[in-house]
Design a protein around this motif. Structure first.
Motif, PDB file in Angstrom:
ATOM      1  N   ASP A  52      38.932 -48.158   0.522  1.00 56.23           N
ATOM      2  CA  ASP A  52      38.867 -48.465   1.953  1.00 56.23           C
ATOM      3  C   ASP A  52      37.427 -48.299   2.432  1.00 56.23           C
ATOM      4  O   ASP A  52      36.502 -48.102   1.627  1.00 56.23           O
ATOM      5  N   GLU A  53      37.252 -48.360   3.743  1.00 59.54           N
ATOM      6  CA  GLU A  53      35.900 -48.345   4.306  1.00 59.54           C
ATOM      7  C   GLU A  53      35.244 -46.967   4.348  1.00 59.54           C
ATOM      8  O   GLU A  53      34.104 -46.829   4.802  1.00 59.54           O
ATOM      9  N   THR A  54      35.913 -45.927   3.823  1.00 58.65           N
ATOM     10  CA  THR A  54      35.356 -44.568   3.919  1.00 58.65           C
ATOM     11  C   THR A  54      34.317 -44.273   2.827  1.00 58.65           C
ATOM     12  O   THR A  54      33.644 -43.249   2.884  1.00 58.65           O
ATOM     13  N   THR A  55      34.206 -45.148   1.845  1.00 58.55           N
ATOM     14  CA  THR A  55      33.287 -44.922   0.715  1.00 58.55           C
ATOM     15  C   THR A  55      32.037 -45.788   0.862  1.00 58.55           C
ATOM     16  O   THR A  55      32.132 -46.971   1.224  1.00 58.55           O
ATOM     17  N   ILE A  56      30.868 -45.201   0.550  1.00 57.96           N
ATOM     18  CA  ILE A  56      29.616 -45.976   0.553  1.00 57.96           C
ATOM     19  C   ILE A  56      29.650 -46.973  -0.604  1.00 57.96           C
ATOM     20  O   ILE A  56      29.864 -46.579  -1.757  1.00 57.96           O
ATOM     21  N   PRO A  57      29.466 -48.264  -0.375  1.00 57.70           N
ATOM     22  CA  PRO A  57      29.471 -49.259  -1.459  1.00 57.70           C
ATOM     23  C   PRO A  57      28.317 -49.036  -2.443  1.00 57.70           C
ATOM     24  O   PRO A  57      27.262 -48.506  -2.085  1.00 57.70           O
ATOM     25  N   ASN A  58      28.545 -49.479  -3.667  1.00 60.39           N
ATOM     26  CA  ASN A  58      27.527 -49.427  -4.721  1.00 60.39           C
ATOM     27  C   ASN A  58      27.187 -50.835  -5.190  1.00 60.39           C
ATOM     28  O   ASN A  58      27.945 -51.780  -4.962  1.00 60.39           O
ATOM     29  N   ARG A  59      26.068 -50.928  -5.874  1.00 60.14           N
ATOM     30  CA  ARG A  59      25.659 -52.183  -6.512  1.00 60.14           C
ATOM     31  C   ARG A  59      26.371 -52.306  -7.853  1.00 60.14           C
ATOM     32  O   ARG A  59      26.517 -51.331  -8.581  1.00 60.14           O
ATOM     33  N   LYS A  60      26.833 -53.513  -8.181  1.00 65.80           N
ATOM     34  CA  LYS A  60      27.453 -53.769  -9.483  1.00 65.80           C
ATOM     35  C   LYS A  60      26.394 -54.330 -10.433  1.00 65.80           C
ATOM     36  O   LYS A  60      25.864 -55.417 -10.208  1.00 65.80           O
ATOM     37  N   TYR A  61      26.072 -53.555 -11.483  1.00 67.52           N
ATOM     38  CA  TYR A  61      25.134 -54.010 -12.511  1.00 67.52           C
ATOM     39  C   TYR A  61      25.937 -54.533 -13.695  1.00 67.52           C
ATOM     40  O   TYR A  61      26.693 -53.775 -14.314  1.00 67.52           O
ATOM     41  N   LEU A  62      25.780 -55.811 -14.021  1.00 63.51           N
ATOM     42  CA  LEU A  62      26.475 -56.398 -15.166  1.00 63.51           C
ATOM     43  C   LEU A  62      25.681 -56.145 -16.438  1.00 63.51           C
ATOM     44  O   LEU A  62      24.459 -56.359 -16.479  1.00 63.51           O
ATOM     45  N   LEU A  63      26.358 -55.706 -17.487  1.00 62.70           N
ATOM     46  CA  LEU A  63      25.677 -55.421 -18.754  1.00 62.70           C
ATOM     47  C   LEU A  63      25.016 -56.667 -19.317  1.00 62.70           C
ATOM     48  O   LEU A  63      23.895 -56.601 -19.840  1.00 62.70           O
ATOM     49  N   LYS A  64      25.677 -57.813 -19.223  1.00 59.14           N
ATOM     50  CA  LYS A  64      25.120 -59.038 -19.805  1.00 59.14           C
ATOM     51  C   LYS A  64      23.796 -59.431 -19.146  1.00 59.14           C
ATOM     52  O   LYS A  64      23.016 -60.200 -19.724  1.00 59.14           O
ATOM     53  N   GLU A  65      23.533 -58.910 -17.938  1.00 56.42           N
ATOM     54  CA  GLU A  65      22.265 -59.193 -17.256  1.00 56.42           C
ATOM     55  C   GLU A  65      21.254 -58.062 -17.415  1.00 56.42           C
ATOM     56  O   GLU A  65      20.139 -58.153 -16.901  1.00 56.42           O
ATOM     57  N   ASN A  66      21.658 -57.026 -18.112  1.00 55.41           N
ATOM     58  CA  ASN A  66      20.773 -55.867 -18.314  1.00 55.41           C
ATOM     59  C   ASN A  66      20.857 -55.397 -19.763  1.00 55.41           C
ATOM     60  O   ASN A  66      21.223 -54.260 -20.052  1.00 55.41           O
ATOM     61  N   MET A  67      20.495 -56.303 -20.656  1.00 55.16           N
ATOM     62  CA  MET A  67      20.615 -56.026 -22.097  1.00 55.16           C
ATOM     63  C   MET A  67      19.424 -55.233 -22.637  1.00 55.16           C
ATOM     64  O   MET A  67      19.392 -54.898 -23.812  1.00 55.16           O
TER      65      MET A  67
END
Length: 670
Positions: free
Chosen positions: A404-419
């Motif tokens: 729900d809206e009570t949590t601070i959002p995070n960035r999603k880092y994809l492994l395939k883009e960070n090899m």
């Protein structure tokens, strides 16, 4: 163009002196430098550029430093000669193994490899007291290397250096210093030097590297954790070696290259995630239970009641359990422990403003939760990214919201883009090559694991880069270069130098082991890969020897008989005993700056000509060693090879021919 008589230089860095003379001609008089004038020219109005008391300046000093510095500037006395039949695919290779004193070999290679080497990778003798160090003689370099290559009788090549010796550290420093001074000249502008060292001289070596390469070019120190503490320690039991890394020009290096390495287990993680995601919606027995069934050969049908329907939650639960069970994942790799609805592996990363200073006002715009449609909390100092970037991340589904809206959002880092990841300061590698050496039938104490060396080499090199190791030992660096090429399809090449140190049997040398190990390793690789032909898996062998040119040799003694013998030799031939045309051409080629992989052709134009060319050098070198050169030959040389370098015996040309040739070419005579 020009005409000159070939003369051996009085020092190996004459080009630097010429640059200094061009910049500060006022400081030179009668061919000599006036240091007082030079100091005034450099200082101008700012005398603070110089230390008032140089004895109190920061740095490392030891007994013999002045002599070892001078040793780095001495010109070569000898040359290297091709040894036919000792290599592998030796006519089609750019890999080279050189037998001889590495200090003299570095001098010989300086002109032809200056600014060409991408990585110098060495593991010099450690100064433990019981090991050996090079016993350099400052005064008689030619005699010294002739002795060391077995061409003259004298005491041993190396000498022990007991810790009771008052010059324990000085002896080792005198050995390493001139070699490092020369080594720096060979590096490309974006080149690096990587040196293994133990605790005995690590501190001193780092100070020397600061002096030679500049502290501003220090890339860092890698701790190699061998996972095996020394068993003979009287104090702290070291289980690591240090690997010091310096750049020729750090600012330039990092401006054109990212200092990163592939995440070692990224492909393995992606493969496992794909296997699990393919189960989505299927009914299967969990993998952990399947492994137990296989291990104990249990009947699978007895466990059907444990089958489950795989939804994304079940897949992630199993994936996280698998990640946690992998002992050798780095922290960065292990953080990628989630699979999204598209099957992509990802990790959450904070999007909070990284600095203590508050972010701009528009970095505080809240994100709206996609389900509750209510604003989520904003980090205390704001978001890391501006609003435009945040909108782009939302559009690309790269922001992770909570339930729900009570949590601070995070960035999603994809492994395939960070090899890739930064090169770490600690690398754990505990394997040895003992089993490999048994398989190859080669004996050598404590060789570095070649796969570990291949990993280091891959961090700093690629493509057709050249790697130089002038303490070759068992040939690990050569093997590692071949392995690195094998893994990433590179075309790197190596130059190895190994002194012919006698082994206990008194018959063979460490160089023999180096050559044999390379030969056997190549044979093994070709068998495993079914003679895969796209790689350069060969090497040519060269040996340090005396110069082929009598004119370059000097006699400084007071023995009249010896002097007369030398003069008699010179009057009968321009060349030393045992010379061959190819040996002379190679010596001249290296002296004129052509590398060992240059192309040598023979042509006949009434005289026999050797044509030397290289893909990276715009001109050709033409050598004629005949005692008389025909006028018709001169005319053809002028027509075909204008602007090149023509080298011949001085009295083979008439004065008229010298004038004709020098109008369009650089003419140099022996």
């Amino acid at each position: 163009m020009s005409y000159e008589n070939l003369q051996r230089p009085t020092r190996i860095d004459e080009d630097r002196i010429l640059q200094l003379k061009t910049l500060f001609p006022q400081a030179f008089s009668d061919g000599k430098i006036n240091l007082s004038v030079l100091r005034q020219e450099i200082a101008g109005n700012d005398e603070n550029l110089f230390e008032e008391n140089e004895e109190e300046s920061y740095g490392l000093n030891w007994v013999g430093k002045a002599e070892s510095r001078r040793l780095a500037f001495l010109p070569p006395e000898g040359t290297i000669k091709y040894v036919e039949g000792k290599g592998v695919s030796e006519n089609n290779t750019k890999n080279f193994l050189i037998e001889g004193d590495n200090l003299e070999v570095l001098r010989v290679l300086k002109e032809s490899y200056k600014g060409r080497i991408k990585m110098i990778y060495i593991d010099p003798p450690y100064n433990t007291g019981s090991d050996f160090i090079y016993n350099d003689d400052y005064k008689e370099p030619l005699t010294r290397y002739l002795q060391k290559s077995g061409q003259a009788d004298e005491d041993g090549l190396l000498t022990s250096n007991p810790k009771s010796n008052g010059r324990f550290h000085a002896n080792w420093l005198n050995m390493i210093y001139p070699r490092l001074r020369l080594a720096k000249e060979l590096l490309k502008r974006d080149g690096v030097i990587v040196i293994h060292i133990d605790e005995n001289e690590e501190f001193n070596l780092e100070l020397i590297l600061n002096e030679i390469f500049g502290e501003e070019n220090r890339l860092g120190k890698i701790i190699w954790d061998k996972r095996n503490p020394k068993g003979d320690s009287s104090g702290i039991a070291y289980q690591h070696e240090s690997i010091l890394v310096f750049a020729k020009d750090k600012n330039y290096l990092v401006s054109i290259n990212e200092l990163v390495r592939p995440k070692a287990n990224a492909e393995k993680i992606l493969k496992k995630a794909k296997e699990l995601f393919e189960k989505l919606g299927q009914r299967n027995i969990p993998d952990e239970l399947v492994n137990v069934i296989k291990k104990y050969n249990l009947p699978k049908d007895k466990f059907e009641k444990y089958e489950q329907i795989y939804d994304l939650e079940a897949i992630n639960k199993e994936f996280k359990a698998w990640i946690n069970s992998q002992e050798y994942l780095s922290g960065g790799e292990a953080a990628y422990n989630s699979i999204d609805e598209k099957g992509d592996v990802y990790r959450p990363v904070s999007m909070a403003w990284p600095n203590k200073k508050k972010a701009p006002d528009d970095y505080f715009i809240p994100l709206i939760h996609p389900i509750t449609k209510k604003p989520c909390p904003v980090p205390n100092r704001g978001w890391r990214n501006p609003p435009d970037t945040m909108r782009k991340l939302l559009d690309e589904d790269k922001i992770l919201f909570g339930a729900d809206e009570t949590t601070i959002p995070n960035r999603k880092y994809l492994l395939k883009e960070n090899m890739f990841e930064n090169i770490p300061s600690v690398i754990r590698f505990g394997a040895s090559d003992d089993a490999l050496f048994d398989k190859l039938g080669v004996s050598f104490d404590n060789p570095k694991p070649y796969r570990f060396s291949a990993e280091l080499i891959s961090y700093f090199t690629e493509g057709e880069d050249i790697i130089l190791d002038f303490f070759a030992g068992s040939g690990t660096t050569g093997h590692a270069v071949l392995e690195a090429n094998r893994k990433d399809k590179g075309k790197r090449n190596f130059i190895l130098v190994q002194v012919p140190e006698k082994l206990e049997d008194g018959k063979s040398t460490i160089f023999d082991i180096t050559r044999l190990r390379l030969e056997k390793s190549i044979e093994m690789m070709n068998q495993e890969d079914q003679n895969e032909g796209e790689f350069d898996r060969g090497f040519a062998v060269y040996r340090l020897d005396k110069s082929n040119l009598n004119k370059w040799n000097q006699y400084n003694g007071d023995n009249i008989e010896q002097l007369e013998n030398n003069l008699n030799l010179f009057t009968h031939s321009h060349f030393t005993n045992g010379w061959t045309e190819k040996d002379v051409v190679i010596e001249l080629m290296l002296y004129q700056g052509f590398p060992l992989d240059s192309r040598l052709e023979q042509r006949y134009m009434n005289n026999k000509l050797w044509i030397v060319s290289h893909s990276e050098i715009p001109l050709k070198m033409i050598v004629c060693l005949d005692k008389h050169i025909e006028q018709s030959t001169i005319e053809k040389v002028v027509d075909y090879y204008a602007n090149g370098i023509f080298i011949c015996i001085d009295d083979a040309l008439s004065n008229q021919s010298k004038v004709i040739l020098s109008e369009t070419m650089k003419v140099k005579t022996i």
